[in-house]
Design an enzyme around this catalytic site. Structure first.
Site, short mmCIF file in Angstrom:
data_model
loop_
_atom_site.label_atom_id
_atom_site.label_comp_id
_atom_site.label_asym_id
_atom_site.label_seq_id
_atom_site.Cartn_x
_atom_site.Cartn_y
_atom_site.Cartn_z
N THR B 153 1.29 -1.19 -0.14
CA THR B 153 0.12 0.38 0.12
C THR B 153 1.09 1.64 -0.30
OG1 THR B 153 -0.41 0.12 2.49
CG2 THR B 153 -1.87 -1.14 1.06
N LYS B 179 3.73 -7.37 3.67
CA LYS B 179 3.38 -5.67 3.76
C LYS B 179 2.98 -5.78 5.10
CE LYS B 179 -0.14 -4.21 2.72
NZ LYS B 179 -0.60 -2.75 4.37
N THR B 190 -2.96 -2.63 7.63
CA THR B 190 -2.68 -4.12 7.77
C THR B 190 -1.13 -4.79 7.60
OG1 THR B 190 -5.24 -4.14 6.49
CG2 THR B 190 -3.33 -6.11 6.76
N GLU B 276 5.29 3.45 8.81
CA GLU B 276 5.06 5.01 8.38
C GLU B 276 5.35 6.51 8.56
OE1 GLU B 276 0.18 4.11 8.37
OE2 GLU B 276 1.16 5.50 9.70
N ASN B 402 -1.63 10.05 7.92
CA ASN B 402 -2.34 9.81 8.45
C ASN B 402 -3.78 10.26 8.64
OD1 ASN B 402 -2.08 7.15 8.82
ND2 ASN B 402 -0.36 7.34 9.90
#
Lengths: 407, 407
Positions: B153, B179, B190, B276, B402
């Site tokens: 992603t 991932k 996820t 992230e 986010n």
């Protein structure tokens, strides 16, 4: 039950003072003192962290063992945590300095610190600060306000609340000040709350009322999930209101508990809304839970979810994150029965019905989430218990404040 | 025990394919498929979130009930979570589409999804994607690499690992791809991991080996503390290596477990380092704990502390936050016995000895913490158990990724 002006000096017989002791900050007050000439019953709740700061250890003993407390001495800048025997000896020296000047026992003095972990207090400046404050002790809103400012770290404003009610034909007041969730130097994430009341109430009921209320107020606040080594809530009751002493759980006790809850709820929300880098107060209410404990765990899981907090910063009705956080909280519920609403001053909007998204307007949702105070309300339809938690959004500034080097 | 090239196609007899099915992304592959002509024993571990995505429900049943699994179909873009009966029916339709083309039973096909919660899959594009992939199934590194890219992603790179060892005179390989921790659209947090091996091993021991290893690898990773609704680890064993079937905990089983651990540790660290917005992989090792569980809880408390993560971003040796996080973890230990070290490619430095700060060089500490992979090592001196957790720093980009709106 009336909200009144002021904070820690709102109740009869409580004086306050503050001073610039030069512990860590330039050009601002960084010590505060609370004093009651009448002896106070004292109650306290403290951090559950295994690593406990020296003032936490000191105050725990005072609250447990002392018949009467007269004063509290607070400093901002250094937390006096992870400081060993030397740190504990400074608590005693601080209390002794105040006791000598006030003509009371050192065991009638509580102390509290907030600031950097692992540094020793400059004890000379602390005792000089105590000596400077004693002659300046004053009643009234101004002295209380200045004390509330002196205990701030990176709080952006002082935090006070007070409530009055009638008991036995007299007016009783509960007031308080707190600091928390702001930093200038990292490690200053301590929550300190100092509550005073002129209620006449037994020490046992005072402690019981405080312990019960903390579970629904301060313990329902999270800015970043990090429980400090210094967290302290102290409640002093000096009886100056002249009400019949509360020694059982009668109507006066219930009124006292309601007043205490209103003060603590206000202070808790002030902490959450002033969280590091926050642009919004984020409230999460869970209703229809099987037990109170379930409701607390569910609401706190949402309030501490970084993903949810970042979405609130982005004014994004990202309900999947809320359901996801509830799902990993450890509480059993049926996701396919959950209703979820967003609300704020801009309106209220249902987002999910029975676990499935409604065809809501993203535009309306974003408008609701763009207010300074926003709430998510989740009905899990498992029972009739509810709880409310308070937090804030996660912003660039939170990272900035906490990534900056300590010096 | 040798690290080898490749990932999900490293073990004999496993083919892979990918395709751009247009589920959510433009101009990139977003579906992948793994296939073994030989029937596989399958093991799996799944999210503990109460809210479980449809593919998690599907795969749990397949892993428990199916004698043989031949294929896995994965899509990125939509998580198929909170999608009710309709969502579950799409799992079945996906499996049926693959089964029809491959001449196998639908109960031999696992499915997995990652992406936005609460949206339904465009099932036509999914089944078209399956039809496009079946003729493209290939052995070799390239096909495996492309599959690893297709399931990303906002991962910034594909994640693969493979290890070979000898068992019964033949070479056995364990490989995998995963991932996680990247987002383009929020809600895509996820973690999916797909492992393949040509080992011949009983289904029971396969599941036991996987369950035990996940506790020390994927479950020790945290990017933001949010446990997804879709987390899935699947392990397929097709027996193509020709080793004597492993049916008891002999030396071959131990070798298999070591290989599995090496692959999973590598993949887990790749996830943490690609968290992230991360600029650094942050490893926390707790040694000297009273129990393995204590060591795991302590190391995870540090790895998930926002304050500690922000300090790592600032290259700040903010040891007070680490001790504080250990303190609120719930594990009992004596803070005054803790030793703490920072280490990286730039060196190793002791910061605390017996709970008190040493007179270390802040400059050296900052240099150590400025590497791309940094570690904190805490010795609590309560016993001889240890654990390692992996995370990353907390950065502006985490918030940015986010807070951005979903569309």
């Amino acid at each position: 039950m009336n909200r009144t002006e002021g904070g820690v000096t709102a109740a009869k017989g409580f004086l306050a003072a503050s001073t610039a002791a030069g512990i860590k900050y330039e050009g601002r007050a960084d010590m505060a003192m609370i004093y009651s000439g009448r002896p106070c019953a004292a109650a306290g709740t403290f951090t559950t962290n295994v690593v406990q700061a020296a003032p936490v250890k000191w105050d725990k003993r005072i609250v447990q063992e002392s018949e009467a407390v007269h004063a509290v001495v607070v400093n901002a800048g250094i937390a006096n945590a992870c400081t060993g025997e030397e740190g504990l000896s400074y608590c005693k020296q601080t209390a002794q300095a105040a006791a000598g000047l006030l003509g009371i026992s050192a065991d009638a003095v509580c102390v509290a610190s907030t600031g950097v972990i692992g540094q020793q207090l400059p004890i000379g400046r602390i005792t000089d600060g105590v000596a400077a404050m004693v002659p300046k002790l004053h009643a009234g809103q101004k002295a209380g306000r200045e004390a509330a400012r002196a205990i701030m770290t990176t709080d952006t404003h002082e935090k006070e609340a007070a409530v009055s009610f009638e008991a036995g034909g007299v007016t009783v007041t509960v007031g308080g000040m707190c600091k928390g969730s702001g930093m200038i130097h990292p490690n200053m994430c301590t929550m300190l709350s100092f509550l005073t009341t002129d209620a006449a109430i037994s020490k046992e009921l005072l402690q019981e009322a405080l312990r019960a209320d903390v579970a629904d107020t301060y313990n329902m606040v999270s800015v970043d999930g990090d429980t400090s080594t210094n967290d302290t809530v102290l409640l002093l009751a000096n009886g100056a209101a002249g009400n019949p002493v509360i020694t059982e759980k009668n109507a006066d006790y219930e009124a006292f508990c309601r007043a205490l809850n209103e003060v603590n709820t206000s202070l808790a929300k002030q902490i959450a809304g002033d969280g590091e880098g926050a642009t919004a107060l984020f409230e999460v209410r869970v209703v229809g839970a099987k037990s109170k404990e379930d409701a607390r765990i569910l609401s706190k899981a949402v309030i501490t979810s970084n993903l949810t907090k970042a979405a609130i910063y982005g004014h994004d009705a990202n309900w999947g994150r809320i359901l996801c956080a509830m799902g990993y909280s450890g509480v059993q519920f049926d996701p396919e029965r959950v209703d979820l609403f967003f609300e704020s001053a801009a309106g209220k909007l249902q987002i999910i019905k029975n676990g499935v998204a409604l065809d809501y307007s993203e535009e309306t949702a974003t408008k609701i989430l763009s207010e300074k105070e926003v709430a998510a309300v989740a009905d899990v339809k498992m029972g009739d218990c509810c709880a409310t938690a308070w937090g804030c959004d996660l912003t660039y500034d939170y990272v900035k404040i906490n990534a900056d080097y300590r010096s």
